[in-house]
Design a protein around this motif. Structure first.
Motif, short mmCIF file in Angstrom:
data_model
loop_
_atom_site.label_atom_id
_atom_site.label_comp_id
_atom_site.label_asym_id
_atom_site.label_seq_id
_atom_site.Cartn_x
_atom_site.Cartn_y
_atom_site.Cartn_z
N GLU A 1 0.84 -1.17 0.00
CA GLU A 1 0.00 0.00 0.00
C GLU A 1 0.89 1.25 0.00
O GLU A 1 1.84 1.34 0.77
N LYS A 2 0.53 2.18 -0.83
CA LYS A 2 1.32 3.39 -0.98
C LYS A 2 1.39 4.19 0.33
O LYS A 2 2.45 4.68 0.71
N LEU A 3 0.28 4.31 1.04
CA LEU A 3 0.27 5.07 2.29
C LEU A 3 1.23 4.47 3.32
O LEU A 3 1.94 5.20 4.00
N SER A 4 1.27 3.17 3.39
CA SER A 4 2.20 2.50 4.31
C SER A 4 3.64 2.76 3.92
O SER A 4 4.50 3.01 4.78
N LYS A 5 3.92 2.73 2.64
CA LYS A 5 5.29 2.97 2.17
C LYS A 5 5.72 4.43 2.42
O LYS A 5 6.87 4.68 2.77
N ILE A 6 4.78 5.35 2.26
CA ILE A 6 5.09 6.75 2.57
C ILE A 6 5.34 6.90 4.06
O ILE A 6 6.26 7.60 4.48
N SER A 7 4.54 6.24 4.86
CA SER A 7 4.73 6.28 6.31
C SER A 7 6.10 5.71 6.69
O SER A 7 6.77 6.22 7.58
N ASP A 8 6.52 4.64 5.99
CA ASP A 8 7.87 4.10 6.21
C ASP A 8 8.94 5.15 5.90
O ASP A 8 9.94 5.27 6.62
N GLU A 9 8.72 5.91 4.84
CA GLU A 9 9.67 6.97 4.48
C GLU A 9 9.71 8.05 5.55
O GLU A 9 10.79 8.56 5.90
N ILE A 44 -12.49 0.78 14.61
CA ILE A 44 -12.05 0.17 13.35
C ILE A 44 -12.56 -1.26 13.33
O ILE A 44 -12.25 -2.06 14.21
N GLY A 45 -13.34 -1.58 12.30
CA GLY A 45 -13.93 -2.92 12.19
C GLY A 45 -12.95 -3.98 11.74
O GLY A 45 -12.97 -5.10 12.24
N ASP A 46 -12.09 -3.65 10.80
CA ASP A 46 -11.13 -4.62 10.25
C ASP A 46 -9.74 -3.99 10.30
O ASP A 46 -9.45 -3.04 9.58
N LYS A 47 -8.89 -4.55 11.13
CA LYS A 47 -7.55 -4.00 11.36
C LYS A 47 -6.47 -4.72 10.55
O LYS A 47 -5.29 -4.60 10.83
N THR A 48 -6.88 -5.42 9.50
CA THR A 48 -5.97 -6.22 8.69
C THR A 48 -4.91 -5.40 7.96
O THR A 48 -3.76 -5.79 7.87
N SER A 49 -5.32 -4.25 7.43
CA SER A 49 -4.40 -3.40 6.64
C SER A 49 -4.85 -1.96 6.77
O SER A 49 -5.94 -1.67 7.28
N ILE A 50 -4.03 -1.06 6.30
CA ILE A 50 -4.40 0.35 6.32
C ILE A 50 -5.67 0.57 5.50
O ILE A 50 -6.57 1.30 5.90
N TYR A 51 -5.73 -0.08 4.36
CA TYR A 51 -6.91 0.03 3.49
C TYR A 51 -8.18 -0.37 4.25
O TYR A 51 -9.16 0.38 4.26
N THR A 52 -8.15 -1.52 4.90
CA THR A 52 -9.35 -1.97 5.62
C THR A 52 -9.62 -1.10 6.84
O THR A 52 -10.78 -0.88 7.20
N MET A 53 -8.57 -0.58 7.47
CA MET A 53 -8.78 0.33 8.61
C MET A 53 -9.48 1.61 8.16
O MET A 53 -10.34 2.12 8.86
N LEU A 54 -9.11 2.11 7.00
CA LEU A 54 -9.76 3.30 6.46
C LEU A 54 -11.21 3.01 6.08
O LEU A 54 -12.11 3.81 6.35
N MET A 112 6.73 8.90 -1.79
CA MET A 112 6.23 10.26 -1.60
C MET A 112 6.34 11.03 -2.92
O MET A 112 5.42 11.75 -3.30
N ASP A 113 7.46 10.86 -3.59
CA ASP A 113 7.66 11.55 -4.88
C ASP A 113 6.59 11.14 -5.89
O ASP A 113 6.08 11.99 -6.63
N ASP A 114 6.25 9.84 -5.94
CA ASP A 114 5.19 9.37 -6.85
C ASP A 114 3.89 10.12 -6.61
O ASP A 114 3.23 10.57 -7.54
N VAL A 115 3.52 10.24 -5.34
CA VAL A 115 2.27 10.92 -4.99
C VAL A 115 2.35 12.40 -5.34
O VAL A 115 1.41 12.96 -5.92
N ILE A 116 3.45 13.04 -5.02
CA ILE A 116 3.60 14.46 -5.32
C ILE A 116 3.54 14.69 -6.83
O ILE A 116 2.85 15.61 -7.29
N LEU A 117 4.23 13.88 -7.59
CA LEU A 117 4.22 14.05 -9.05
C LEU A 117 2.82 13.88 -9.63
O LEU A 117 2.39 14.65 -10.50
#
Length: 186
Positions: A1-9, A44-54, A112-117
């Motif tokens: 997931e892109k959001l998780s990778k950005i959070s890692d950055e 949060i009903g499903d804590k499996t991933s960021i996607y499901t948490m959202l 992050m650069d991918d999202v900004i671009l």
């Protein structure tokens, strides 16, 4: 997931900053998934991933991204409104600032650069050029580069991020507010 990778950055930026400035107060900076769990917990009903948490977060129920109506081949369609604050404010006053600090700290941020671009293309703006924050619209951001910062040490020094004085002043101010009881005049 892109959001998780950005959070890692972002956490890599934190690691580099703390390595260089151990007294920096970044203890409240966590991975987005940990933050969501701490902030929303059982909502949060499903804590499996960021996607499901959202998707299953009661706190986000009913929230939608603003859309705009367009006509395509005689049919009404809907496209995201890229002029909404998620793009026009959160990008230049949030993600671009984080990206600017990463640049000063020497931290690579490909996700992050991918999202900004992508966002700058949707907005018709230019912030990131050839892997650096030097686009024509940088003046409309709060990135350190907008203010002429070229290195991390000067950015940290000028903004007093390493001083104890601002922290102590805030602590003293909060303490005085907590102990001071005022009654409105009648």
């Amino acid at each position: 997931e892109k959001l998780s990778k950005i959070s890692d950055e972002v956490l890599e930026i934190k690691r580099v900053l703390l390595e260089k400035y151990p007294s920096l107060h970044l203890h409240s900076l966590h991975h987005v998934s940990e933050w969501m769990l701490r902030s929303y917990g059982d909502d949060i009903g499903d804590k499996t991933s960021i996607y499901t948490m959202l998707r299953t977060n009661k706190g986000y129920r009913g929230l939608t991204h603003p859309m705009r109506e367009v006509q395509v081949e005689g049919q009404t369609k809907y496209l995201p409104n890229f002029r909404y604050r998620y793009f026009t404010e959160d990008l230049p006053m949030g993600l671009i600032v984080t990206r600017g600090i990463a640049e000063l700290a020497g931290v690579k941020t490909p996700h992050m650069d991918d999202v900004i671009l992508w966002c700058q293309e949707m907005l018709g703006k230019e912030y990131l050029v050839d892997g650096e924050l030097k686009g024509k619209d940088l003046e409309h951001t709060r990135a350190p580069q907008r203010y002429g910062f070229k290195n991390l040490d000067s950015f940290m020094d000028v903004n007093h991020y390493l001083d104890d004085a601002p922290t102590k002043a805030v602590e003293n101010h909060v303490s005085s507010l907590a102990t001071k009881v005022e009654t409105p005049s009648q």
